[in-house]
Write a protein that holds these residues in place. Sequence first.
Motif, mmCIF file in Angstrom:
data_model
loop_
_atom_site.group_PDB
_atom_site.id
_atom_site.type_symbol
_atom_site.label_atom_id
_atom_site.label_comp_id
_atom_site.label_asym_id
_atom_site.label_seq_id
_atom_site.Cartn_x
_atom_site.Cartn_y
_atom_site.Cartn_z
ATOM 1 N N GLU A 193 8.844 12.908 28.888
ATOM 2 C CA GLU A 193 7.771 11.929 28.843
ATOM 3 C C GLU A 193 6.655 12.498 27.980
ATOM 4 O O GLU A 193 6.128 13.580 28.270
ATOM 5 N N THR A 194 6.345 11.794 26.919
ATOM 6 C CA THR A 194 5.312 12.233 25.993
ATOM 7 C C THR A 194 4.181 11.216 26.004
ATOM 8 O O THR A 194 4.401 10.040 25.700
ATOM 9 N N PRO A 195 2.977 11.604 26.380
ATOM 10 C CA PRO A 195 1.875 10.641 26.421
ATOM 11 C C PRO A 195 1.444 10.201 25.030
ATOM 12 O O PRO A 195 1.705 10.889 24.032
ATOM 13 N N ALA A 196 0.799 9.061 24.978
ATOM 14 C CA ALA A 196 0.227 8.591 23.717
ATOM 15 C C ALA A 196 -0.838 9.580 23.255
ATOM 16 O O ALA A 196 -1.470 10.265 24.064
ATOM 17 N N ALA A 197 -1.014 9.670 21.949
ATOM 18 C CA ALA A 197 -1.981 10.621 21.390
ATOM 19 C C ALA A 197 -2.831 9.925 20.334
ATOM 20 O O ALA A 197 -2.290 9.305 19.411
ATOM 21 N N ALA A 198 -4.138 10.028 20.492
ATOM 22 C CA ALA A 198 -5.061 9.456 19.509
ATOM 23 C C ALA A 198 -5.349 10.480 18.422
ATOM 24 O O ALA A 198 -5.479 11.675 18.698
ATOM 25 N N CYS A 199 -5.440 10.023 17.198
ATOM 26 C CA CYS A 199 -5.789 10.912 16.093
ATOM 27 C C CYS A 199 -7.288 11.235 16.145
ATOM 28 O O CYS A 199 -8.103 10.411 16.572
ATOM 29 N N ALA A 200 -7.626 12.447 15.720
ATOM 30 C CA ALA A 200 -9.019 12.897 15.758
ATOM 31 C C ALA A 200 -9.848 12.113 14.742
ATOM 32 O O ALA A 200 -9.488 12.071 13.552
ATOM 33 N N PRO A 201 -10.932 11.479 15.168
ATOM 34 C CA PRO A 201 -11.731 10.657 14.249
ATOM 35 C C PRO A 201 -12.226 11.415 13.022
ATOM 36 O O PRO A 201 -12.222 10.873 11.907
ATOM 37 N N GLY A 202 -12.645 12.683 13.201
ATOM 38 C CA GLY A 202 -13.171 13.432 12.069
ATOM 39 C C GLY A 202 -12.139 13.656 10.987
ATOM 40 O O GLY A 202 -12.395 13.422 9.792
ATOM 41 N N LEU A 203 -10.940 14.092 11.369
ATOM 42 C CA LEU A 203 -9.875 14.329 10.392
ATOM 43 C C LEU A 203 -9.386 13.014 9.791
ATOM 44 O O LEU A 203 -9.134 12.926 8.584
ATOM 45 N N ASN A 253 -11.067 10.308 9.419
ATOM 46 C CA ASN A 253 -12.086 9.816 8.494
ATOM 47 C C ASN A 253 -12.005 10.523 7.146
ATOM 48 O O ASN A 253 -12.188 9.898 6.087
ATOM 49 N N LEU A 254 -11.717 11.830 7.156
ATOM 50 C CA LEU A 254 -11.558 12.550 5.891
ATOM 51 C C LEU A 254 -10.366 12.026 5.100
ATOM 52 O O LEU A 254 -10.425 11.907 3.871
ATOM 53 N N LEU A 255 -9.261 11.738 5.788
ATOM 54 C CA LEU A 255 -8.107 11.143 5.092
ATOM 55 C C LEU A 255 -8.485 9.791 4.495
ATOM 56 O O LEU A 255 -8.109 9.475 3.355
ATOM 57 N N THR A 256 -9.234 8.986 5.252
ATOM 58 C CA THR A 256 -9.666 7.674 4.756
ATOM 59 C C THR A 256 -10.538 7.829 3.521
ATOM 60 O O THR A 256 -10.359 7.115 2.516
ATOM 61 N N LEU A 287 0.832 -1.193 0.000
ATOM 62 C CA LEU A 287 0.000 0.000 0.000
ATOM 63 C C LEU A 287 0.873 1.251 0.000
ATOM 64 O O LEU A 287 1.872 1.315 0.725
ATOM 65 N N PRO A 288 0.492 2.262 -0.777
ATOM 66 C CA PRO A 288 1.311 3.473 -0.828
ATOM 67 C C PRO A 288 1.170 4.366 0.393
ATOM 68 O O PRO A 288 2.108 5.057 0.784
ATOM 69 N N VAL A 289 -0.025 4.384 0.996
ATOM 70 C CA VAL A 289 -0.285 5.271 2.131
ATOM 71 C C VAL A 289 -1.185 4.568 3.139
ATOM 72 O O VAL A 289 -1.857 3.584 2.819
ATOM 73 N N GLY A 290 -1.211 5.095 4.346
ATOM 74 C CA GLY A 290 -2.095 4.590 5.388
ATOM 75 C C GLY A 290 -2.450 5.702 6.351
ATOM 76 O O GLY A 290 -1.727 6.703 6.464
ATOM 77 N N VAL A 291 -3.560 5.534 7.056
ATOM 78 C CA VAL A 291 -4.045 6.529 8.001
ATOM 79 C C VAL A 291 -3.667 6.102 9.414
ATOM 80 O O VAL A 291 -3.922 4.968 9.827
ATOM 81 N N VAL A 292 -3.055 7.013 10.155
ATOM 82 C CA VAL A 292 -2.599 6.711 11.513
ATOM 83 C C VAL A 292 -3.776 6.796 12.484
ATOM 84 O O VAL A 292 -4.602 7.708 12.405
ATOM 85 N N THR A 293 -3.830 5.833 13.399
ATOM 86 C CA THR A 293 -4.893 5.812 14.408
ATOM 87 C C THR A 293 -4.462 6.501 15.706
ATOM 88 O O THR A 293 -5.250 7.192 16.346
ATOM 89 N N ALA A 294 -3.214 6.271 16.112
ATOM 90 C CA ALA A 294 -2.697 6.839 17.357
ATOM 91 C C ALA A 294 -1.185 6.777 17.334
ATOM 92 O O ALA A 294 -0.585 5.998 16.571
ATOM 93 N N ILE A 295 -0.558 7.588 18.182
ATOM 94 C CA ILE A 295 0.899 7.639 18.286
ATOM 95 C C ILE A 295 1.301 7.196 19.680
ATOM 96 O O ILE A 295 0.763 7.674 20.686
ATOM 97 N N ALA A 296 2.239 6.264 19.746
ATOM 98 C CA ALA A 296 2.652 5.689 21.023
ATOM 99 C C ALA A 296 3.274 6.741 21.929
ATOM 100 O O ALA A 296 3.929 7.684 21.474
ATOM 101 N N GLY A 297 3.075 6.573 23.228
ATOM 102 C CA GLY A 297 3.734 7.412 24.212
ATOM 103 C C GLY A 297 5.208 7.040 24.318
ATOM 104 O O GLY A 297 5.615 5.930 23.985
ATOM 105 N N GLN A 298 6.010 7.978 24.816
ATOM 106 C CA GLN A 298 7.458 7.789 24.830
ATOM 107 C C GLN A 298 8.071 8.365 26.100
ATOM 108 O O GLN A 298 7.678 9.440 26.572
ATOM 109 N N SER A 299 9.037 7.646 26.659
ATOM 110 C CA SER A 299 9.856 8.145 27.770
ATOM 111 C C SER A 299 11.314 8.143 27.324
ATOM 112 O O SER A 299 11.789 7.158 26.760
ATOM 113 N N ARG A 300 12.000 9.255 27.559
ATOM 114 C CA ARG A 300 13.442 9.351 27.311
ATOM 115 C C ARG A 300 14.140 9.596 28.650
ATOM 116 O O ARG A 300 13.795 10.544 29.358
#
Length: 415
Positions: free
Chosen positions: A324-334, A336-339, A203-216
């Motif tokens: 420390e960066t918390p996990a972040a969910a992508c906005a369903p409305g935006l 869905n438009l990408l999808t 697949l050439p592209v995909g829509v992200v659902t969420a971004i993992a949290g991170q600790s450094r």
Amino acid sequence: MIDEAAARKILVRCEILGEISEEAGCLTRSCLGDAMRRATGEVADWMRAAGMTVRQDNIGNVIGRYEADRSPARTLILGSHLDTVRDAGKYDGPLGVLIALAAVEHLHERNERLPFAIEVMAFSDEEGLRYHTAYLGSKVVAGTFDPSYLYLTDAAGIPMGEAIRAAGGDPDALAGDKRAATDLLGYCEVHIEQGPVLEAHNLPVGVVTAIAGQSRIEVRFMGQAGHAGTVPMTQRRDALAAAAEFVLAVEAHARAQAGMVATVGQISVRPGASNVIPGLATLSLDVRHSDDEVREQACRQLYEQALRISSGRGVTLGWQVLQETPAAACAPGLANLLTRAIASLGYPTYHLPSGAGHDAVTMADLTSMAMLFVRCRGGVSHNPAESVTQADVGVALAVLRQFLTMLAGAEHSLA
């Protein structure tokens, strides 16, 4: 629907930026340095040619604005980062900036305005290469920049505040660079996947659902330097041996936890001589998971493991959480438009999480966000072998253009 000429132009620009480096023979571009200033200068010129007004804030972000067809109007932010890791590839970050710029360029060439303004942001620091704390550029925009960062020093001992002044910014004015959220529609970032999933599904592209949290975290094992030939093995307080044991413990812990990744990417040893027992070992620890509770528990358990190792080897432990960066969910409305944009172009739709952190994580503190991933060869990133195809770049640009068109019709439903 695929604009091959525009896709080719994006890749040419990636090559131009790929030649701007602070190190000979490889691509390394950290925040607030001369190479970054040259790169942002190029991008600023391209933004102006695309009909945008351009400004630069105090942390070095370059922001191009393309006005709406009406006033007042809301604003959509597009963008990514221009800084790199050491010995980097050409597409991690810059590709997203240049695809966003190309989408605006297309509007400008057609003398077309949308019912919302577009701001393209080229962030000056996402990777954290110079000061070992990431997202400095987007944190300033989101208003989450910690003033204590100004006292962090780079490898040359230069405090961040001093580097900001040397680059023409004012560290005392960073709070004023926060972007107001009142008129924002959201933030959308195009980025290479940095993983093998899209390629595995062809697949050439995909829509992200969420971004993992991170600790450094910076971990220090402090032992005692001594003569390599005269100190018996039973009496040594070898800091590097403790660090080596901890590195393997980190790997074992992450392998035992589904969905977790943990990495020690840097180790420095002092005194650093072949005939001296290491007295100090400093290492980086990067822990990520899409569930913040699981990630935080892992960090606690690894700290306890480091304590056990240091106690057993007679060394002292230092443990400093840098970020420390918390996990972040992508906005369903935006999202869905990408999808819908992908489907409207006749491509299969696919949704996937991001294990890598992105500016979108920080921008989620300011506004709703979404991400579009672009396939990269072999899933390779943070590496000179990083590669994308012109065809996939063309698809990503077409999706973003269609996304903007659809957003123009759905703007009020996203309020």
